[in-house]
Design an enzyme around this catalytic site. Structure first.
Site, short mmCIF file in Angstrom:
data_model
loop_
_atom_site.label_atom_id
_atom_site.label_comp_id
_atom_site.label_asym_id
_atom_site.label_seq_id
_atom_site.Cartn_x
_atom_site.Cartn_y
_atom_site.Cartn_z
N GLU A 1 133.61 -2.99 109.33
CA GLU A 1 134.03 -2.59 110.69
C GLU A 1 132.86 -2.88 111.61
O GLU A 1 131.97 -2.05 111.79
CB GLU A 1 134.37 -1.09 110.72
CG GLU A 1 135.53 -0.69 109.82
CD GLU A 1 136.90 -0.99 110.43
OE1 GLU A 1 136.97 -1.37 111.61
OE2 GLU A 1 137.89 -0.83 109.71
N CYS B 1 132.51 0.73 119.84
CA CYS B 1 132.82 -0.61 119.36
C CYS B 1 133.97 -1.19 120.18
O CYS B 1 134.10 -2.40 120.30
CB CYS B 1 133.16 -0.58 117.87
SG CYS B 1 134.39 0.65 117.47
P1 NAD Z 1 123.53 -0.81 112.83
O1 NAD Z 1 124.06 -2.08 112.32
O2 NAD Z 1 122.17 -0.78 113.40
O3 NAD Z 1 123.58 0.31 111.69
C1 NAD Z 1 124.77 0.68 111.04
C2 NAD Z 1 124.44 1.33 109.71
O4 NAD Z 1 123.92 0.33 108.84
C3 NAD Z 1 123.37 2.42 109.77
O5 NAD Z 1 123.73 3.48 108.94
C4 NAD Z 1 122.15 1.71 109.22
O6 NAD Z 1 121.19 2.57 108.66
C5 NAD Z 1 122.81 0.87 108.15
N1 NAD Z 1 122.01 -0.22 107.58
C6 NAD Z 1 120.94 -0.86 108.10
N2 NAD Z 1 120.48 -1.78 107.22
C7 NAD Z 1 121.30 -1.72 106.14
C8 NAD Z 1 121.34 -2.39 104.89
N3 NAD Z 1 120.45 -3.33 104.56
N4 NAD Z 1 122.31 -2.07 104.02
C9 NAD Z 1 123.23 -1.13 104.31
N5 NAD Z 1 123.22 -0.43 105.48
C10 NAD Z 1 122.27 -0.74 106.37
O7 NAD Z 1 124.58 -0.30 113.93
P2 NAD Z 1 124.45 0.88 114.98
O8 NAD Z 1 123.48 0.49 116.05
O9 NAD Z 1 124.26 2.18 114.30
O10 NAD Z 1 125.93 0.89 115.58
C11 NAD Z 1 126.37 0.02 116.56
C12 NAD Z 1 127.16 -1.14 115.99
O11 NAD Z 1 128.22 -0.67 115.17
C13 NAD Z 1 127.84 -1.94 117.09
O12 NAD Z 1 127.77 -3.31 116.77
C14 NAD Z 1 129.26 -1.44 117.07
O13 NAD Z 1 130.20 -2.32 117.61
C15 NAD Z 1 129.45 -1.24 115.60
N6 NAD Z 1 130.55 -0.32 115.35
C16 NAD Z 1 131.72 -0.84 114.87
C17 NAD Z 1 132.80 -0.01 114.68
C18 NAD Z 1 134.10 -0.56 114.18
O14 NAD Z 1 134.90 0.24 113.72
N7 NAD Z 1 134.35 -1.84 114.24
C19 NAD Z 1 132.70 1.35 114.93
C20 NAD Z 1 131.49 1.86 115.39
C21 NAD Z 1 130.42 1.00 115.60
#
Ligand code: NAD
Length: 504
Positions: free
Chosen positions: A260, A294
């Site tokens: 997502e 998002c």
């Molecule tokens: P992010 O990508 O910085 O982090 C998301 C998660 O990934 C965090 O828990 C982070 O610790 C984890 N992470 C980081 N490195 C990782 C790895 N190597 N392996 C596994 N997990 C890892 O995102 P963010 O800044 O927290 O959130 C914003 C982003 O999320 C935006 O792009 C937004 O559009 C997206 N988002 C999408 C949806 C959806 O349903 N499509 C919903 C909410 C947010």
């Protein structure tokens, strides 16, 4: 603040791991509120060794949980929903304190958790399999759904509790156990939710490791989840680059995936649309959660005949935006999640200006304690210039013109992401075209309502770089289960499919 923490079972310092018992002896981080830059509490990360023990317990818990009849599992989810009802106010306050969305939106987010629990309770008696006519005499062909295993739920900061609940409520009724790795920006809300699940599971006499938690850096704890075969399904919510990395690692071991990822959501405003509706839908979509959804509206594609007047009205509305403490009802927009997010927004605006974008309004850092407040920004652009194709996770709205309807659809689809989209029109031909195969290429396509604010009843997710995953309502539950196709022969002889004979 202390009252909110206490009522949710949190202290000033908290261990960040749970699998039947609380643990965490890794590096401690101080959680700072973006509202005023003041510390809320500390959380100790789990070490890789502790993570391993947590996952092992969660995996063991699966062995018994999967055997509990689904409607009984539904009773547990019902009780979690009831606990969430009891704690709705406090949990919403904590969401607001920790990530800065308005209290109104925090309450909405917890309501979404309650709603998905209710949905999952009903689902626990409706996980139907199909039967199909067999081509062989006196055979029955059917499919059934079995639990899958441990679901690794990795969540983003912007919906710190709802995304966990979307996954967890479904996973639990499906007979899976859950290991949650929340964003390091929002660990307190994750601990609060896990404590709620812990209480319910203990009350029912089930192993509380069914809802486990491991707080730590994405690059270490996240990668342990991605690479460990004990995690049957990784449900990842986050940015596109993050999803690309997670996707590669999980695919390599043939693990299941729900991705997502980021969106780049547009509203087409037709000259035949209700412009009052358009104005409200776009305004909330763009400034809600300070542009950190998002599904936030990032692009507006306006018919050239209404462009000038509509842009004026939108700017007038933007000028009225009350920005400040999101706990106060009078403020429509709170801070961004941290000062780094403000830097990213300001850099993106500079880049888009360099590409020819014209800032009409906003886009400044406000001098407030904590340094996380900005004015929402409107930028006029000539189509999908390179920066417009990127998701800037902040309140930056791009306005562009179209002449023909085909041009509007091409602009709407002309970005790498495919999450949410909307059209404002009273012309049925336009709305039907928008919803047809020739129309929006997104996972969500709305008519006369904005891009943000999805209901839990529908499957949620998007196409292209948004990752293709679906969670929440409709039949999204199927991703959390193992499908088994069964042929049952009651003919008393052996018959092969496709008429193949085997003479002995
Ligand atoms: P992010 O990508 O910085 O982090 C998301 C998660 O990934 C965090 O828990 C982070 O610790 C984890 N992470 C980081 N490195 C990782 C790895 N190597 N392996 C596994 N997990 C890892 O995102 P963010 O800044 O927290 O959130 C914003 C982003 O999320 C935006 O792009 C937004 O559009 C997206 N988002 C999408 C949806 C959806 O349903 N499509 C919903 C909410 C947010």
């Amino acid at each position: 603040m202390d009252q909110v923490l206490n009522s949710l079972g949190l202290s000033k310092s908290n261990p960040g791991g749970f699998a039947g018992a609380w643990l965490g002896s890794g590096k401690a981080q101080t959680v700072v509120s973006p509202i005023h830059g003041e510390p809320l509490a500390t959380v100790a990360n789990v070490t890789p060794q502790e993570f391993d023990a947590i996952l092992e317990k969660c995996h063991l818990a699966y062995a018994t949980w999967k055997l509990v009849p689904a409607p009984k599992r539904g009773e547990v989810v019902k009780a979690i929903g009831d606990e969430l009802r009891r704690h709705k106010g406090a949990l919403a306050e904590l969401v607001t304190l920790e990530m800065g969305k308005t209290l109104r939106e925090g309450l909405g987010e917890v309501q979404e958790m309650i709603d998905i629990c209710d949905f999952a309770v009903g689902l626990s008696r409706q996980m139907y399999g199909l039967t199909m006519p067999s081509e062989r005499k006196q055979h029955r062909l059917q499919e059934q759904w079995h639990p899958l295993g441990v679901v690794g739920v990795i969540t983003a900061f912007n919906f710190p509790v709802a995304v966990w609940s979307w996954n967890t409520a479904l996973a639990l009724v499906c007979g899976d156990t859950v290991l949650w790795k929340p964003s390091s920006k929002t660990p307190l809300t994750a601990i609060a939710c896990t404590k709620i699940a812990e209480k319910v599971l203990r009350d029912f006499g089930f192993d509380p490791a069914i809802c486990s938690l491991a707080i730590g850096r994405g690059s270490d704890i996240g990668d342990l989840i991605n690479t460990d075969p004990r995690v049957a399904l990784v449900s990842y919510t986050g940015s596109v680059p993050g999803g690309r990395h997670v996707g590669r690692l999980v695919q390599e071991r043939f693990g299941r995936l729900i991705l997502e990822l980021g969106g780049n959501n547009a509203v087409i405003v037709s000259e035949k649309g209700d412009l009052d509706i358009a104005l409200r839908a776009i305004y909330f979509g763009a400034i809600g959660t300070s542009g950190q959804r998002c599904t936030s509206t990032r692009r507006v594609i306006l018919h050239e005949s209404i462009y000038a007047a509509f842009t004026e009205r939108l700017q007038a509305l933007y000028r009225k935006t009350t920005i400040g403490n999101p706990r106060l009802d009078e403020n429509l927009m709170g801070p961004l999640v941290d000062a780094g997010a403000v830097d990213t927004m300001l850099e993106a605006i500079e880049k888009v200006k360099a590409e020819g974008g014209r800032v009409l309004l906003g886009g400044e850092r406000l001098q407030r304690p904590g340094g996380c407040y900005v004015t929402p920004c409107i930028v006029e652009v000539d189509g999908n210039i390179p920066m417009v194709k990127e998701e800037t996770f902040a309140p930056v709205l791009y306005l562009m013109k179209y002449r023909t309807f085909e041009e509007a659809i091409a602009l709407q689809n002309g970005v790498p992401q495919g999450l949410s989209s909307a059209i404002i029109t009273n012309d049925q031909r336009e709305s039907e075209l928008f919803l047809s195969a020739a129309g929006s290429d997104c996972g969500i396509a709305n008519v006369n309502t904005g891009t943000s604010g999805a209901e839990i009843g529908g499957a949620f997710g998007g196409e292209k770089e948004t990752g293709g995953g679906r969670e929440s309502g409709s039949d999204a539950w199927k991703a959390y289960m193992r499908r088994q196709t069964t042929a049952i022969n009651f003919s008393g002889r052996v018959e092969l499919a496709q008429g193949i004979t085997l003479e002995l």
